[in-house]
Write a protein that holds these residues in place. Sequence first.
Motif, mmCIF file in Angstrom:
data_model
loop_
_atom_site.group_PDB
_atom_site.id
_atom_site.type_symbol
_atom_site.label_atom_id
_atom_site.label_comp_id
_atom_site.label_asym_id
_atom_site.label_seq_id
_atom_site.Cartn_x
_atom_site.Cartn_y
_atom_site.Cartn_z
ATOM 1 N N ALA A 40 29.545 -1.722 -17.679
ATOM 2 C CA ALA A 40 29.105 -1.840 -16.286
ATOM 3 C C ALA A 40 30.307 -2.014 -15.356
ATOM 4 O O ALA A 40 30.391 -1.391 -14.297
ATOM 5 N N ARG A 41 31.248 -2.862 -15.757
ATOM 6 C CA ARG A 41 32.463 -3.066 -14.968
ATOM 7 C C ARG A 41 33.262 -1.766 -14.845
ATOM 8 O O ARG A 41 33.831 -1.464 -13.801
ATOM 9 N N SER A 42 33.310 -0.986 -15.940
ATOM 10 C CA SER A 42 34.095 0.252 -15.924
ATOM 11 C C SER A 42 33.514 1.263 -14.948
ATOM 12 O O SER A 42 34.223 2.151 -14.467
ATOM 13 N N LEU A 43 32.223 1.144 -14.657
ATOM 14 C CA LEU A 43 31.549 2.061 -13.742
ATOM 15 C C LEU A 43 31.502 1.522 -12.318
ATOM 16 O O LEU A 43 30.845 2.088 -11.450
ATOM 17 N N GLU A 48 26.277 -8.833 -13.002
ATOM 18 C CA GLU A 48 26.230 -9.176 -14.421
ATOM 19 C C GLU A 48 25.222 -8.285 -15.133
ATOM 20 O O GLU A 48 24.114 -8.062 -14.628
ATOM 21 N N PHE A 49 25.612 -7.759 -16.292
ATOM 22 C CA PHE A 49 24.679 -7.029 -17.141
ATOM 23 C C PHE A 49 24.125 -8.017 -18.149
ATOM 24 O O PHE A 49 24.881 -8.705 -18.844
ATOM 25 N N ALA A 50 22.815 -8.118 -18.243
ATOM 26 C CA ALA A 50 22.200 -9.074 -19.167
ATOM 27 C C ALA A 50 20.995 -8.433 -19.844
ATOM 28 O O ALA A 50 20.307 -7.600 -19.254
ATOM 29 N N LEU A 51 20.757 -8.827 -21.093
ATOM 30 C CA LEU A 51 19.611 -8.343 -21.848
ATOM 31 C C LEU A 51 18.523 -9.406 -21.879
ATOM 32 O O LEU A 51 18.800 -10.601 -21.844
ATOM 33 N N ARG A 52 17.288 -8.947 -21.928
ATOM 34 C CA ARG A 52 16.173 -9.881 -22.099
ATOM 35 C C ARG A 52 15.351 -9.443 -23.307
ATOM 36 O O ARG A 52 15.256 -8.250 -23.619
ATOM 37 N N LEU A 53 14.763 -10.389 -23.993
ATOM 38 C CA LEU A 53 13.964 -10.112 -25.183
ATOM 39 C C LEU A 53 12.556 -9.723 -24.777
ATOM 40 O O LEU A 53 11.869 -10.480 -24.078
ATOM 41 N N GLU A 54 12.128 -8.521 -25.204
ATOM 42 C CA GLU A 54 10.775 -8.061 -24.915
ATOM 43 C C GLU A 54 9.794 -8.521 -25.992
ATOM 44 O O GLU A 54 8.702 -8.975 -25.706
ATOM 45 N N LYS A 55 10.200 -8.376 -27.256
ATOM 46 C CA LYS A 55 9.345 -8.810 -28.354
ATOM 47 C C LYS A 55 10.153 -8.846 -29.633
ATOM 48 O O LYS A 55 11.255 -8.309 -29.715
ATOM 49 N N VAL A 56 9.621 -9.494 -30.646
ATOM 50 C CA VAL A 56 10.202 -9.536 -31.985
ATOM 51 C C VAL A 56 9.205 -8.886 -32.931
ATOM 52 O O VAL A 56 8.026 -9.248 -32.938
ATOM 53 N N GLU A 57 9.664 -7.907 -33.724
ATOM 54 C CA GLU A 57 8.786 -7.195 -34.639
ATOM 55 C C GLU A 57 8.809 -7.835 -36.019
ATOM 56 O O GLU A 57 9.848 -8.336 -36.466
ATOM 57 N N ALA A 58 7.685 -7.801 -36.691
ATOM 58 C CA ALA A 58 7.551 -8.383 -38.024
ATOM 59 C C ALA A 58 8.048 -7.402 -39.080
ATOM 60 O O ALA A 58 8.375 -6.267 -38.801
ATOM 61 N N GLY A 59 8.069 -7.857 -40.345
ATOM 62 C CA GLY A 59 8.556 -7.050 -41.457
ATOM 63 C C GLY A 59 10.004 -7.366 -41.702
ATOM 64 O O GLY A 59 10.329 -8.307 -42.411
ATOM 65 N N LEU A 65 14.837 -5.049 -26.862
ATOM 66 C CA LEU A 65 15.565 -5.598 -25.722
ATOM 67 C C LEU A 65 15.570 -4.625 -24.552
ATOM 68 O O LEU A 65 15.596 -3.415 -24.739
ATOM 69 N N ARG A 66 15.558 -5.185 -23.357
ATOM 70 C CA ARG A 66 15.768 -4.404 -22.139
ATOM 71 C C ARG A 66 16.756 -5.132 -21.252
ATOM 72 O O ARG A 66 16.934 -6.346 -21.379
ATOM 73 N N ALA A 67 17.395 -4.366 -20.365
ATOM 74 C CA ALA A 67 18.265 -4.995 -19.383
ATOM 75 C C ALA A 67 17.405 -5.778 -18.395
ATOM 76 O O ALA A 67 16.274 -5.371 -18.073
ATOM 77 N N VAL A 68 17.909 -6.901 -17.936
ATOM 78 C CA VAL A 68 17.206 -7.663 -16.905
ATOM 79 C C VAL A 68 17.136 -6.793 -15.654
ATOM 80 O O VAL A 68 18.165 -6.322 -15.162
ATOM 81 N N PRO A 69 15.931 -6.530 -15.122
ATOM 82 C CA PRO A 69 15.800 -5.614 -13.980
ATOM 83 C C PRO A 69 16.541 -6.112 -12.748
ATOM 84 O O PRO A 69 16.650 -7.313 -12.494
ATOM 85 N N GLY A 70 17.062 -5.148 -11.982
ATOM 86 C CA GLY A 70 17.637 -5.462 -10.687
ATOM 87 C C GLY A 70 19.084 -5.881 -10.695
ATOM 88 O O GLY A 70 19.676 -6.057 -9.621
ATOM 89 N N LEU A 71 19.690 -6.051 -11.878
ATOM 90 C CA LEU A 71 21.078 -6.500 -11.919
ATOM 91 C C LEU A 71 22.061 -5.340 -11.805
ATOM 92 O O LEU A 71 23.090 -5.456 -11.141
#
Length: 288
Positions: A40-43, A48-59, A65-71
């Motif tokens: 992100a800095r290079s561009l 701040e670029f940040a990830l958020r957890l959408e869900k955890v899969e079983a097995g 993961l998705r980027a936190v919107p709007g950042l």
Amino acid sequence: MHETLKIKIDFADERQRPAEIFQAMSSYIEAYQAIGQVMARSLGDREEFALRLEKVEAGSVASVLRAVPGLVKDWIETAIFESSIKLAEDLSEIESTSTEEEVDHLASKLETELAKSETGQMIDPKIDRKAFAHALSKLSEANKRLLLEESASATFIENDKVTKINTHWRFNANPKDMFLGSTESKSCTDKLYVRAPINIGKGAWSMLSASTNSRFNARIVDVAWLDEYQGGLIPAIGPKDVMEAELVLEIYTPPPGKGKAFISSAKILRVIQVHRDVGLKHEITPLL
């Protein structure tokens, strides 16, 4: 549209110290977030670029993961996720990274990938090598938490492409001790063998200098010439053709005793002429 990254760990049956699996997952998320921040800095994005957890899969253990919107801007988010997968592919081909030149090589390939982003204008990504080294170190630490028989993968869900993470790859250096040297710019005219032209998009071309025998990647910022070449108005460049061009080089020189100087980035400002089927015989001159 917000992009989705899935990191998956296939762990060994009846694994002892199961907490290490979750520690590894945490480390992978931290590493990919750090790599994303560097990109992100290079561009030119200062947010701040940040990830958020959408869900955890079983097995297996899998984090979606998705980027936190709007950042960061949407096109930057897409470029980061796609380039992260390409980095995983590049690391699958090597066992370790130990030197500044090796970090620079990976960063250069990442810059080429980021430059392909469709923004309607030429972009010139510039990866902070030291910050990138720190991010690679985090990825290596995640790999160390897995057993030899365990595996991990990264999937860009939008195109359903699964890329194996090379869990055996290691970063064998202290990033705090890296990139403490000096960088200077040098403008010159040179004759170049084109080792790998880019026929679509704005990525860097792979070049070999006829005067120094240096191999490096160079972005062509002579937009008019590039448009004509990629539009088929200029015949394709062959292995015995030589491009004469004006270019500017960034040359990194490590501290004394820490290695040799190398070209960390290059831009072709103007293509003067393509000499056809000349196969130059040349004397090698020093880089500096």
